[in-house]
Every structure is written in structure tokens, then in C-alpha cells.
Design a protein around this motif. Structure first.
Motif, PDB file in Angstrom:
ATOM      1  N   ILE A 235       0.875  -1.227   0.057  1.00  0.00           N
ATOM      2  CA  ILE A 235       0.040   0.010   0.114  1.00  0.00           C
ATOM      3  C   ILE A 235       0.838   1.193   0.080  1.00  0.00           C
ATOM      4  O   ILE A 235       0.572   2.321  -0.564  1.00  0.00           O
ATOM      5  CB  ILE A 235      -0.810   0.104   1.366  1.00  0.00           C
ATOM      6  N   ARG A 236       1.829   1.287   0.882  1.00  0.00           N
ATOM      7  CA  ARG A 236       2.654   2.430   0.837  1.00  0.00           C
ATOM      8  C   ARG A 236       3.585   2.695  -0.534  1.00  0.00           C
ATOM      9  O   ARG A 236       3.595   3.886  -0.903  1.00  0.00           O
ATOM     10  CB  ARG A 236       3.906   2.202   2.076  1.00  0.00           C
ATOM     11  N   ASN A 237       3.929   1.663  -1.349  1.00  0.00           N
ATOM     12  CA  ASN A 237       4.700   1.673  -2.574  1.00  0.00           C
ATOM     13  C   ASN A 237       3.506   2.214  -3.452  1.00  0.00           C
ATOM     14  O   ASN A 237       3.804   3.163  -4.357  1.00  0.00           O
ATOM     15  CB  ASN A 237       4.993   0.706  -2.952  1.00  0.00           C
ATOM     16  N   ARG A 238       2.220   1.939  -3.367  1.00  0.00           N
ATOM     17  CA  ARG A 238       1.125   2.419  -4.222  1.00  0.00           C
ATOM     18  C   ARG A 238       0.982   3.848  -3.840  1.00  0.00           C
ATOM     19  O   ARG A 238       0.797   4.471  -4.933  1.00  0.00           O
ATOM     20  CB  ARG A 238      -0.244   1.695  -4.157  1.00  0.00           C
ATOM     21  N   LYS A 239       0.962   4.062  -2.742  1.00  0.00           N
ATOM     22  CA  LYS A 239       0.762   5.823  -2.304  1.00  0.00           C
ATOM     23  C   LYS A 239       1.913   6.512  -2.799  1.00  0.00           C
ATOM     24  O   LYS A 239       1.585   7.857  -3.080  1.00  0.00           O
ATOM     25  CB  LYS A 239       0.634   5.629  -0.864  1.00  0.00           C
ATOM     26  N   LEU A 244       3.966  10.823  -6.202  1.00  0.00           N
ATOM     27  CA  LEU A 244       4.895  11.187  -7.274  1.00  0.00           C
ATOM     28  C   LEU A 244       4.180  11.586  -8.456  1.00  0.00           C
ATOM     29  O   LEU A 244       4.860  12.595  -8.981  1.00  0.00           O
ATOM     30  CB  LEU A 244       6.050  10.274  -7.279  1.00  0.00           C
ATOM     31  N   ARG A 245       3.567  10.934  -8.741  1.00  0.00           N
ATOM     32  CA  ARG A 245       2.623  11.343 -10.293  1.00  0.00           C
ATOM     33  C   ARG A 245       2.070  12.814 -10.111  1.00  0.00           C
ATOM     34  O   ARG A 245       1.940  13.385 -11.179  1.00  0.00           O
ATOM     35  CB  ARG A 245       1.750  10.401 -10.267  1.00  0.00           C
ATOM     36  N   ASP A 246       1.661  13.174  -8.938  1.00  0.00           N
ATOM     37  CA  ASP A 246       1.069  14.490  -8.775  1.00  0.00           C
ATOM     38  C   ASP A 246       2.030  15.728  -8.501  1.00  0.00           C
ATOM     39  O   ASP A 246       1.698  16.888  -8.524  1.00  0.00           O
ATOM     40  CB  ASP A 246       0.032  14.459  -7.600  1.00  0.00           C
ATOM     41  N   ASN A 258       9.285   3.914 -10.092  1.00  0.00           N
ATOM     42  CA  ASN A 258       8.175   3.275  -8.941  1.00  0.00           C
ATOM     43  C   ASN A 258       7.262   2.618  -9.395  1.00  0.00           C
ATOM     44  O   ASN A 258       6.884   1.664  -8.478  1.00  0.00           O
ATOM     45  CB  ASN A 258       7.363   4.689  -8.556  1.00  0.00           C
ATOM     46  N   LYS A 259       6.757   2.250 -10.842  1.00  0.00           N
ATOM     47  CA  LYS A 259       6.039   1.181 -11.284  1.00  0.00           C
ATOM     48  C   LYS A 259       6.911  -0.190 -10.878  1.00  0.00           C
ATOM     49  O   LYS A 259       6.168  -1.175 -10.518  1.00  0.00           O
ATOM     50  CB  LYS A 259       5.587   1.492 -12.734  1.00  0.00           C
ATOM     51  N   THR A 260       7.944  -0.165 -11.267  1.00  0.00           N
ATOM     52  CA  THR A 260       8.847  -1.262 -10.962  1.00  0.00           C
ATOM     53  C   THR A 260       8.936  -1.790  -9.696  1.00  0.00           C
ATOM     54  O   THR A 260       8.785  -2.796  -9.306  1.00  0.00           O
ATOM     55  CB  THR A 260      10.221  -1.281 -11.574  1.00  0.00           C
ATOM     56  N   ASN A 261       9.169  -0.920  -8.830  1.00  0.00           N
ATOM     57  CA  ASN A 261       9.325  -1.130  -7.204  1.00  0.00           C
ATOM     58  C   ASN A 261       7.848  -1.608  -6.930  1.00  0.00           C
ATOM     59  O   ASN A 261       7.618  -2.375  -6.092  1.00  0.00           O
ATOM     60  CB  ASN A 261       9.710   0.210  -6.359  1.00  0.00           C
ATOM     61  N   MET A 262       6.632  -1.279  -7.336  1.00  0.00           N
ATOM     62  CA  MET A 262       5.362  -1.306  -6.993  1.00  0.00           C
ATOM     63  C   MET A 262       5.240  -2.895  -7.398  1.00  0.00           C
ATOM     64  O   MET A 262       4.664  -3.775  -6.488  1.00  0.00           O
ATOM     65  CB  MET A 262       4.489  -0.508  -7.483  1.00  0.00           C
ATOM     66  N   TYR A 263       5.595  -3.145  -8.363  1.00  0.00           N
ATOM     67  CA  TYR A 263       5.572  -4.617  -9.264  1.00  0.00           C
ATOM     68  C   TYR A 263       6.239  -5.570  -8.071  1.00  0.00           C
ATOM     69  O   TYR A 263       5.799  -6.630  -7.938  1.00  0.00           O
ATOM     70  CB  TYR A 263       5.711  -4.569 -10.523  1.00  0.00           C
ATOM     71  N   ALA A 264       7.250  -5.172  -7.877  1.00  0.00           N
ATOM     72  CA  ALA A 264       8.460  -5.930  -7.086  1.00  0.00           C
ATOM     73  C   ALA A 264       7.981  -6.084  -5.697  1.00  0.00           C
ATOM     74  O   ALA A 264       7.722  -7.297  -5.097  1.00  0.00           O
ATOM     75  CB  ALA A 264       9.795  -5.307  -6.937  1.00  0.00           C
ATOM     76  N   ALA A 265       7.379  -5.011  -4.917  1.00  0.00           N
ATOM     77  CA  ALA A 265       6.739  -5.156  -3.622  1.00  0.00           C
ATOM     78  C   ALA A 265       5.553  -6.010  -3.712  1.00  0.00           C
ATOM     79  O   ALA A 265       5.191  -7.027  -2.653  1.00  0.00           O
ATOM     80  CB  ALA A 265       6.297  -3.798  -3.161  1.00  0.00           C
ATOM     81  N   MET A 266       4.617  -6.041  -4.947  1.00  0.00           N
ATOM     82  CA  MET A 266       3.374  -6.873  -4.975  1.00  0.00           C
ATOM     83  C   MET A 266       3.829  -8.167  -4.865  1.00  0.00           C
ATOM     84  O   MET A 266       3.119  -9.114  -4.389  1.00  0.00           O
ATOM     85  CB  MET A 266       2.608  -6.211  -5.897  1.00  0.00           C
ATOM     86  N   SER A 267       4.599  -8.433  -5.870  1.00  0.00           N
ATOM     87  CA  SER A 267       5.487  -9.816  -5.999  1.00  0.00           C
ATOM     88  C   SER A 267       5.791 -10.489  -4.707  1.00  0.00           C
ATOM     89  O   SER A 267       5.476 -11.714  -4.432  1.00  0.00           O
ATOM     90  CB  SER A 267       6.272  -9.899  -7.051  1.00  0.00           C
ATOM     91  N   VAL A 268       6.630  -9.658  -3.939  1.00  0.00           N
ATOM     92  CA  VAL A 268       7.155 -10.259  -2.747  1.00  0.00           C
ATOM     93  C   VAL A 268       5.902 -10.674  -1.767  1.00  0.00           C
ATOM     94  O   VAL A 268       5.980 -11.584  -1.211  1.00  0.00           O
ATOM     95  CB  VAL A 268       8.042  -9.271  -2.125  1.00  0.00           C
ATOM     96  N   SER A 269       5.214  -9.622  -1.585  1.00  0.00           N
ATOM     97  CA  SER A 269       3.870  -9.673  -0.838  1.00  0.00           C
ATOM     98  C   SER A 269       3.099 -11.141  -1.338  1.00  0.00           C
ATOM     99  O   SER A 269       2.714 -11.783  -0.479  1.00  0.00           O
ATOM    100  CB  SER A 269       3.026  -8.314  -0.901  1.00  0.00           C
ATOM    101  N   PHE A 270       2.833 -11.204  -2.558  1.00  0.00           N
ATOM    102  CA  PHE A 270       2.271 -12.422  -3.063  1.00  0.00           C
ATOM    103  C   PHE A 270       2.781 -13.590  -2.578  1.00  0.00           C
ATOM    104  O   PHE A 270       2.264 -14.768  -1.945  1.00  0.00           O
ATOM    105  CB  PHE A 270       1.915 -12.104  -4.515  1.00  0.00           C
ATOM    106  N   VAL A 271       4.183 -13.566  -2.982  1.00  0.00           N
ATOM    107  CA  VAL A 271       5.071 -14.927  -2.402  1.00  0.00           C
ATOM    108  C   VAL A 271       4.694 -15.155  -0.873  1.00  0.00           C
ATOM    109  O   VAL A 271       4.504 -16.418  -0.453  1.00  0.00           O
ATOM    110  CB  VAL A 271       6.388 -14.647  -2.744  1.00  0.00           C
ATOM    111  N   SER A 272       4.720 -14.041   0.068  1.00  0.00           N
ATOM    112  CA  SER A 272       4.741 -14.179   1.341  1.00  0.00           C
ATOM    113  C   SER A 272       3.343 -14.631   1.651  1.00  0.00           C
ATOM    114  O   SER A 272       3.167 -15.536   2.728  1.00  0.00           O
ATOM    115  CB  SER A 272       5.249 -12.940   1.925  1.00  0.00           C
TER     116      SER A 272
END
Length: 372
Positions: A235-239, A244-246, A258-272
Motif C-alpha cells: 500500500i505504501r508503494n502504491r501511495k 510522485l505522479r502528482d 516506481n512502477k517497477t518497485n510497486m510490482y516487485a513489492a506486490m510480487s514479494v507480498s504475493f509470495v509471502s
């Protein structure tokens, strides 16, 4: 509650097996469980090979996260080798060809003994003295695997809140994982071997099963910590991406990062999340069996039931599968984005579209055009 045709009588190590124990050791359900775990472990090794190739050739996770995932996969491989040997394989060569009296302690292989000693009630069970070391090894692996997942979650915390810290060195986190696992195992392990007969060296019989209950507590801590933290980081990466977009400092390059970081964070969260879900099944089922299958003397007799809910091999299979799913999901997203790329008057050709992308790579909002 009794799942056998005989009363659940647990015998001492100096006694032969009771009819209940003989039935438990030779049942079709017990052997089917062994076959199931065997197939799962073989599939795990195949999927691990594919996941390692993806991690080495594709860039999705940070170097630290990738290395920690490698460590986790190594731990699962070692655990599976231990489990398959303890529960399935035999020491046929050692038992029949090499000094059987000296190597008797190595004959601790449940499946083989349940077949070859199926009519010998005095030799089909395992004594605590011959299984103590192997049992402690099993406890260590059941401590190590959840803690290794906690290490990945800690890495995500460090990356997000202390990005310049030296603590994110994967070797440091891995060393701390092993040390903490050794300390935890030494704290919860039984002080001596069991005085009762056991169906295998992986499951030892102790009054009240204190070590097993300590493992449940540890894994509850893992559940409570890992999933919420990974979810909040996602959620923090998404926010952060939206903020930053604004901002006036936003450009296509920072958006891509940031999109790459968000995908990485979501992937790690998915694995966890997948790991947490599988471990939760084990925690709940083990707690229920410990409370249900107990003799009047407080001895646990639901070993066959507990083994059906032993989900560590399944978690080992799910780890590479979830990693491969993350890569496949990201690849599909990229293909979909390319498929719906706009070709309006402003972008009559793909060359013009990509020239605009190059222009916006480092441009400010006032100088960039809108893109898909």
C-alpha cells in the motif's frame, strides 16, 4: 476420537508395538501419505529449477530480495531431502550389506521399516534413543523456514525505510536467520529423547508435546508479522507512486522506477501471502489434532492425521510456483500494454510514439504530452 479399529495405546520404548501402533504403521492411508509427499517433493525440484532460471535471467526483484529467495529455496531443498529420507527412503544397503549391528542407528527410515517389519511388532517402531538427533534436525528445519520468510519481510522494511543502510546485505540477513534458528531450536527442543515408541523419527512422542506447541506459537508469530507488513508495504508503494505522479518532479523515468518497485513489492507480498496461507493450514490443523487425538494419559496419537496436514513440502512447491506466477503476470501486463497502445492522430506511427516516450523520459509535467 479414534481413527483406528484398535484402542489408542502408546507403548514405551522397551515394549513391542500395540495393535493400534501396528495398524497405524501399516495402514494404506499412511503409505498413500508417503507417496503424496514424494510426488510433491519431486515436482518441487522441477519447479525450483525453472524458478532459478527465471531469477537469473529476468530482473524483477532487487539483488537482496533475489538472494534471499535463493536462500529460501536452498532451505526447502535441504528440508525436502531430510524429510524424504526420514519418511520414505531406506538404508537397504547399510542394513543388509554393511555391519548391521554397528549401523543400526541409521535404520531410521519409516516407510521401509513399515514394509519389511510389517509382521514384527517389536521392530517396526522407532525408539527415542535412535531418533533424537534426527528429530532435532526436523525441529530446526521447521524453525528455519518460517524465519527465512521473516527475513524477506525484514528486507522489505529495510529497503522501504532505510534504503541506504548496510543491513540489507543478504549474507548478513542469512547469517542472522541461521543463528536465530539455532538459538530458537535450542530453546524449544526436548532435553532428552522420548521414552515412548514413535512411528518415525520425524514425529516423537512426548507428554503434552511441548516442542510441537512451541512450533505452533512461532508460526503464529510468523503469520501475524509477515502478511500485514507486506500488505502495508505494498500500500505504501502504491501511495508513493500516486504522490510522485502528482508532484512537479514527476517524469516518465521516475514513474517507471516506481512502477517497477510497486510490482516487485506486490510480487514479494504475493509470495509471502501464499507461504503464510499454507503455513496457516498447518498451524490450525496441528493445533486441532493435538487437542483431539489425545489418550487419557495425555499422549498424542494422531500422527497419521498430522502428516496429512504437514504442509511444508507444499510450501516448498508453492515458493517457486509463486515466483514463476509473478514473472508470468508481469509479462502478460507488458503484452497487454503494448496491445492497447494508442495510435491516434498525435501518434500516427509507433516511431512517433516511442520518440515521445524518449522525450518524456526526463521531462517535467509541463513539457510532456499525455501517453497511454
Amino acid at each position: 476420537m479414534n481413527y483406528s479399529n484398535f484402542p489408542p495405546i502408546i507403548t514405551y520404548s522397551n515394549s513391542c508395538a500395540s495393535p493400534f501402533e501396528m495398524d497405524e504403521r501399516t495402514s494404506h492411508a499412511s503409505r498413500l501419505n508417503v507417496y503424496t509427499h514424494n510426488v510433491t517433493i519431486v515436482l518441487t525440484f522441477l519447479m525450483l529449477h525453472m524458478a532459478v532460471k527465471k531469477l537469473l535471467t529476468k530482473k524483477l526483484f532487487s539483488t537482496t530480495t533475489r538472494n534471499l529467495l535463493f536462500y529460501c529455496m536452498i532451505y526447502y531443498v535441504v528440508h525436502d531431502i531430510y524429510f524424504i529420507c526420514t519418511m520414505i527412503l531406506s538404508t537397504f544397503i547399510l542394513e543388509y550389506l554393511v555391519l548391521p549391528d554397528m549401523l543400526y542407528v541409521l535404520q531410521n527410515w519409516s516407510f521401509y521399516r513399515s514394509i519389511t517389519r510389517s509382521d514384527d511388532s517389536c521392530r517396526i517402531m522407532f525408539h527415542g534413543s535412535e531418533c533424537y538427533f534426527l528429530y532435532i534436525m526436523g525441529v530446526f528445519f521447521r524453525v528455519l523456514l518460517p524465519i527465512s520468510q521473516i527475513a524477506i519481510t525484514v528486507e522489505r522494511i529495510i529497503v522501504n525505510f532505510l534504503p541506504n543502510s548496510n543491513l540489507i546485505n543478504p549474507a548478513t540477513l542469512n547469517t542472522m536467520t541461521i543463528i536465530l534458528s539455532v538459538i530458537t531450536t535450542s530453546k524449544i527442543k526436548p532435553s532428552t529423547h522420548s521414552e515412548f515408541n514413535s512411528p518415525n523419527c520425524f514425529q516423537q512422542m512426548y507428554p503434552g508435546m511441548p516442542t510441537t506447541r512451541s512450533l505452533i506459537t512461532l508460526m503464529v508469530v510468523f503469520d501475524v508479522f509477515c502478511f500485514p507488513v507486506n500488505f502495508l508495504i505494498m500500500i505504501r508503494n502504491r501511495k508513493k507512486f500516486n504522490d510522485l505522479r502528482d508532484s512537479h518532479e514527476y517524469n516518465l523515468k521516475s514513474r517507471y522506477a516506481n512502477k517497477t518497485n510497486m510490482y516487485a513489492a506486490m510480487s514479494v507480498s504475493f509470495v509471502s501471502f501464499i507461504q503464510t496461507l499454507i503455513y496457516t493450514v498447518y498451524i490450525a490443523s496441528l493445533y486441532i489434532t493435538l487437542e483431539t487425538f489425545v489418550t487419557e494419559n495425555g499422549l498424542f496419537y494422531g500422527n497419521n492425521v498430522a502428516l496429512w496436514f504437514y504442509t511444508f513440502p507444499l510450501a516448498g512447491f508453492a515458493l517457486p510456483c509463486s515466483i514463476l506466477f509473478s514473472f508470468c503476470s508481469l509479462s502478460m501486463k507488458k503484452k497487454n500494454k503494448i496491445g492497447v497502445m494508442k495510435t491516434t492522430n498525435s501518434y500516427a506511427t509507433q516511431d512517433a510514439y516511442f520518440r515521445n516516450l524518449a522525450h518524456q523520459w526526463g521531462s517535467s509535467p509541463s513539457s510532456r504530452m499525455s501517453i497511454a
